[in-house]
Design a protein around this motif. Structure first.
Motif, PDB file in Angstrom:
ATOM      1  N   GLN A  20       0.833  -1.207   0.000  1.00  0.00           N
ATOM      2  CA  GLN A  20       0.000   0.000   0.000  1.00  0.00           C
ATOM      3  C   GLN A  20       0.872   1.263   0.000  1.00  0.00           C
ATOM      4  O   GLN A  20       0.593   2.229  -0.724  1.00  0.00           O
ATOM      5  CB  GLN A  20      -0.903   0.009   1.222  1.00  0.00           C
ATOM      6  N   MET A  21       1.925   1.264   0.791  1.00  0.00           N
ATOM      7  CA  MET A  21       2.826   2.413   0.857  1.00  0.00           C
ATOM      8  C   MET A  21       3.536   2.625  -0.483  1.00  0.00           C
ATOM      9  O   MET A  21       3.693   3.765  -0.944  1.00  0.00           O
ATOM     10  CB  MET A  21       3.852   2.212   1.978  1.00  0.00           C
ATOM     11  N   ALA A  22       3.930   1.521  -1.110  1.00  0.00           N
ATOM     12  CA  ALA A  22       4.598   1.623  -2.412  1.00  0.00           C
ATOM     13  C   ALA A  22       3.655   2.207  -3.461  1.00  0.00           C
ATOM     14  O   ALA A  22       4.039   3.097  -4.235  1.00  0.00           O
ATOM     15  CB  ALA A  22       5.105   0.256  -2.850  1.00  0.00           C
ATOM     16  N   LEU A  23       2.404   1.736  -3.490  1.00  0.00           N
ATOM     17  CA  LEU A  23       1.429   2.273  -4.438  1.00  0.00           C
ATOM     18  C   LEU A  23       1.159   3.752  -4.178  1.00  0.00           C
ATOM     19  O   LEU A  23       0.969   4.536  -5.117  1.00  0.00           O
ATOM     20  CB  LEU A  23       0.119   1.481  -4.366  1.00  0.00           C
ATOM     21  N   CYS A  24       1.145   4.126  -2.919  1.00  0.00           N
ATOM     22  CA  CYS A  24       0.948   5.529  -2.575  1.00  0.00           C
ATOM     23  C   CYS A  24       2.076   6.382  -3.153  1.00  0.00           C
ATOM     24  O   CYS A  24       1.838   7.450  -3.719  1.00  0.00           O
ATOM     25  CB  CYS A  24       0.875   5.691  -1.060  1.00  0.00           C
ATOM     26  N   GLU A  25       3.309   5.902  -3.041  1.00  0.00           N
ATOM     27  CA  GLU A  25       4.437   6.650  -3.615  1.00  0.00           C
ATOM     28  C   GLU A  25       4.350   6.681  -5.138  1.00  0.00           C
ATOM     29  O   GLU A  25       4.652   7.693  -5.766  1.00  0.00           O
ATOM     30  CB  GLU A  25       5.763   6.038  -3.154  1.00  0.00           C
ATOM     31  N   PHE A  26       3.938   5.558  -5.749  1.00  0.00           N
ATOM     32  CA  PHE A  26       3.770   5.522  -7.203  1.00  0.00           C
ATOM     33  C   PHE A  26       2.792   6.602  -7.669  1.00  0.00           C
ATOM     34  O   PHE A  26       3.048   7.322  -8.629  1.00  0.00           O
ATOM     35  CB  PHE A  26       3.201   4.163  -7.659  1.00  0.00           C
ATOM     36  N   ILE A  43       9.200  11.000  -6.858  1.00  0.00           N
ATOM     37  CA  ILE A  43       9.993   9.856  -6.384  1.00  0.00           C
ATOM     38  C   ILE A  43      10.090   8.815  -7.494  1.00  0.00           C
ATOM     39  O   ILE A  43       9.066   8.306  -7.958  1.00  0.00           O
ATOM     40  CB  ILE A  43       9.363   9.211  -5.129  1.00  0.00           C
ATOM     41  N   PRO A  44      11.294   8.487  -7.944  1.00  0.00           N
ATOM     42  CA  PRO A  44      11.444   7.476  -9.006  1.00  0.00           C
ATOM     43  C   PRO A  44      10.873   6.123  -8.592  1.00  0.00           C
ATOM     44  O   PRO A  44      10.997   5.712  -7.435  1.00  0.00           O
ATOM     45  CB  PRO A  44      12.963   7.384  -9.196  1.00  0.00           C
ATOM     46  N   VAL A  45      10.251   5.442  -9.548  1.00  0.00           N
ATOM     47  CA  VAL A  45       9.662   4.130  -9.285  1.00  0.00           C
ATOM     48  C   VAL A  45      10.709   3.155  -8.754  1.00  0.00           C
ATOM     49  O   VAL A  45      10.456   2.404  -7.805  1.00  0.00           O
ATOM     50  CB  VAL A  45       9.012   3.578 -10.570  1.00  0.00           C
ATOM     51  N   LYS A  46      11.890   3.159  -9.366  1.00  0.00           N
ATOM     52  CA  LYS A  46      12.946   2.229  -8.932  1.00  0.00           C
ATOM     53  C   LYS A  46      13.359   2.480  -7.490  1.00  0.00           C
ATOM     54  O   LYS A  46      13.656   1.538  -6.745  1.00  0.00           O
ATOM     55  CB  LYS A  46      14.161   2.345  -9.853  1.00  0.00           C
ATOM     56  N   HIS A  65      -0.095   7.403 -14.206  1.00  0.00           N
ATOM     57  CA  HIS A  65       0.785   7.700 -13.062  1.00  0.00           C
ATOM     58  C   HIS A  65       2.222   7.980 -13.507  1.00  0.00           C
ATOM     59  O   HIS A  65       3.180   7.469 -12.916  1.00  0.00           O
ATOM     60  CB  HIS A  65       0.763   6.549 -12.046  1.00  0.00           C
ATOM     61  N   ASN A  66       2.356   8.792 -14.559  1.00  0.00           N
ATOM     62  CA  ASN A  66       3.702   9.158 -15.017  1.00  0.00           C
ATOM     63  C   ASN A  66       4.390  10.020 -13.975  1.00  0.00           C
ATOM     64  O   ASN A  66       3.768  10.852 -13.319  1.00  0.00           O
ATOM     65  CB  ASN A  66       3.627   9.923 -16.343  1.00  0.00           C
ATOM     66  N   LYS A  67       5.660   9.818 -13.863  1.00  0.00           N
ATOM     67  CA  LYS A  67       6.465  10.575 -12.923  1.00  0.00           C
ATOM     68  C   LYS A  67       6.973  11.865 -13.553  1.00  0.00           C
ATOM     69  O   LYS A  67       7.114  11.973 -14.775  1.00  0.00           O
ATOM     70  CB  LYS A  67       7.646   9.727 -12.442  1.00  0.00           C
ATOM     71  N   ILE A  68       7.265  12.832 -12.690  1.00  0.00           N
ATOM     72  CA  ILE A  68       7.795  14.115 -13.143  1.00  0.00           C
ATOM     73  C   ILE A  68       9.313  14.006 -13.241  1.00  0.00           C
ATOM     74  O   ILE A  68       9.979  13.550 -12.313  1.00  0.00           O
ATOM     75  CB  ILE A  68       7.416  15.247 -12.171  1.00  0.00           C
ATOM     76  N   GLY A  69       9.876  14.453 -14.355  1.00  0.00           N
ATOM     77  CA  GLY A  69      11.325  14.452 -14.504  1.00  0.00           C
ATOM     78  C   GLY A  69      11.816  13.296 -15.339  1.00  0.00           C
ATOM     79  O   GLY A  69      11.098  12.332 -15.581  1.00  0.00           O
ATOM     80  N   ARG A  70      13.054  13.378 -15.760  1.00  0.00           N
ATOM     81  CA  ARG A  70      13.625  12.360 -16.632  1.00  0.00           C
ATOM     82  C   ARG A  70      13.925  11.061 -15.887  1.00  0.00           C
ATOM     83  O   ARG A  70      14.461  11.088 -14.786  1.00  0.00           O
ATOM     84  CB  ARG A  70      14.938  12.859 -17.258  1.00  0.00           C
ATOM     85  N   GLY A  71      13.613   9.950 -16.545  1.00  0.00           N
ATOM     86  CA  GLY A  71      14.008   8.639 -16.040  1.00  0.00           C
ATOM     87  C   GLY A  71      13.381   8.241 -14.724  1.00  0.00           C
ATOM     88  O   GLY A  71      13.903   7.391 -14.020  1.00  0.00           O
ATOM     89  N   LEU A  72      12.255   8.860 -14.376  1.00  0.00           N
ATOM     90  CA  LEU A  72      11.664   8.563 -13.071  1.00  0.00           C
ATOM     91  C   LEU A  72      10.667   7.408 -13.098  1.00  0.00           C
ATOM     92  O   LEU A  72      10.307   6.870 -12.071  1.00  0.00           O
ATOM     93  CB  LEU A  72      10.971   9.810 -12.495  1.00  0.00           C
ATOM     94  N   MET A  73      10.209   7.018 -14.267  1.00  0.00           N
ATOM     95  CA  MET A  73       9.215   5.941 -14.327  1.00  0.00           C
ATOM     96  C   MET A  73       9.876   4.582 -14.204  1.00  0.00           C
ATOM     97  O   MET A  73      10.863   4.311 -14.770  1.00  0.00           O
ATOM     98  CB  MET A  73       8.427   6.030 -15.629  1.00  0.00           C
TER      99      MET A  73
END
Length: 303
Positions: free
Chosen positions: A241-247, A253-256, A295-303
């Motif tokens: 649940q915490m991981a999905l919240c960060e996603f 916050i980068p997915v990796k 749920h795309n991330k902001i910034g380069r290489g963050l997904m």
């Protein structure tokens, strides 16, 4: 993680009490850190008192009169014990409970003296800072940190300390690794938060996970049809649940980074198979996000 695991309410609840528990638990981590340093101070005190008593023996031997002071004079122990700011913090927070519970100091002291680490260290000649640091780090990681009696003692002192011990032990070892005798006294008194953003992040992660809990659980359940439902109700479910919240709620916050962090937490606090389970579920979810461009991330290489 502790706060979410302990949560028994619903998404419509007022989370103020949970927020208080969160920050009280975080603040208590500092107390555990200082308590461990207080234990090291007491170990050096005991070493000194033993040497003084041996010198006062009626039939003192040559070794009693001129004892090997290498352990008592260890540079790291001296640095910790002579730190006035540290001792003021320990006294102000009433964390030197080792005076009353001295038997735990005795247990650790005896274990150190009986260890090969101690015998090998004392058998060598005068040491430099590196050798002193290596010795203290070794006895800390091999004797103090894994001691079961100490573990039970801390569990009785503060329930959240059991989960905090690995973090605090790692922090202390890192501190000793970086120690130089020219460091200021504040070196042993670190800030609990890097900055105010750290504190805000902790609160936001708690609230956003709680407010979206039902949605997160449904999303996880759809990817875990072949898994035991009990696993989702355990700590693994909380970490997912915490991981999905960060996603979904923390686009910077980068997915990796998120995946790696929760895998490490799972290895430390959950079952042996938890990291494999969590990695598999998160991998499925991330692939689905990519395919659906959500749920795309902001910034380069963050997904």
């Amino acid at each position: 993680m502790q706060s979410l695991f302990a949560f028994k309410g619903t998404e419509s609840d007022d989370f103020k009490k949970d927020e208080r528990f969160l920050f009280q638990s975080i603040d208590k981590m500092s107390d555990l850190y200082f308590s461990m340093l207080a234990l090291l101070i007491e170990l050096q005190k005991k070493a000194n008192s033993k040497l003084e008593l041996s010198q006062k023996k009626l039939l003192a031997t040559k070794e009693d009169i001129n004892p090997n002071r290498k352990f008592a004079d260890n540079a790291v122990l001296q640095f910790v014990s002579s730190n006035t700011m540290l001792k003021e913090v320990i006294e102000k927070r009433k964390l030197n409970f080792w005076d009353l519970d001295f038997e735990y100091v005795d247990v650790i002291y005896k274990a150190v003296l009986e260890s090969d680490l101690y015998k090998n260290y004392m058998a060598k000649g005068p040491s430099d800072l590196k050798e002193d640091k290596d010795f203290i780090i070794d006895i800390y990681t091999e004797i103090i940190a894994p001691n079961d009696k100490l573990y039970d003692y801390f569990e009785d002192q503060q329930i959240t300390w059991v989960d905090d011990l690995p973090v605090i032990n790692t922090a202390i070892v890192k501190t000793f690794t970086k120690l130089k005798l020219t460091k200021p006294e504040t070196f042993l008194i670190p800030e609990l938060y890097k900055d105010e953003d750290d504190r805000v992040f902790a609160k936001d992660l708690l609230y956003k996970t709680l407010l979206n809990r039902t949605k997160f659980v449904e999303e996880i359940a759809a990817k875990t049809t072949n898994w035991d439902a009990d696993r989702l109700a355990s700590l693994d479910g909380v970490l997912l649940q915490m991981a999905l919240c960060e996603f979904q709620k923390f686009p910077s916050i980068p997915v990796k980074v998120t995946i790696n962090e929760y895998l490490e937490i799972a290895k430390e606090y959950s079952t042996p198979k938890s990291s494999v389970f969590i990695n598999g579920i998160l991998d499925k979810i991330v692939k689905e996000y990519k395919e659906n461009n959500v749920h795309n991330k902001i910034g380069r290489g963050l997904m």
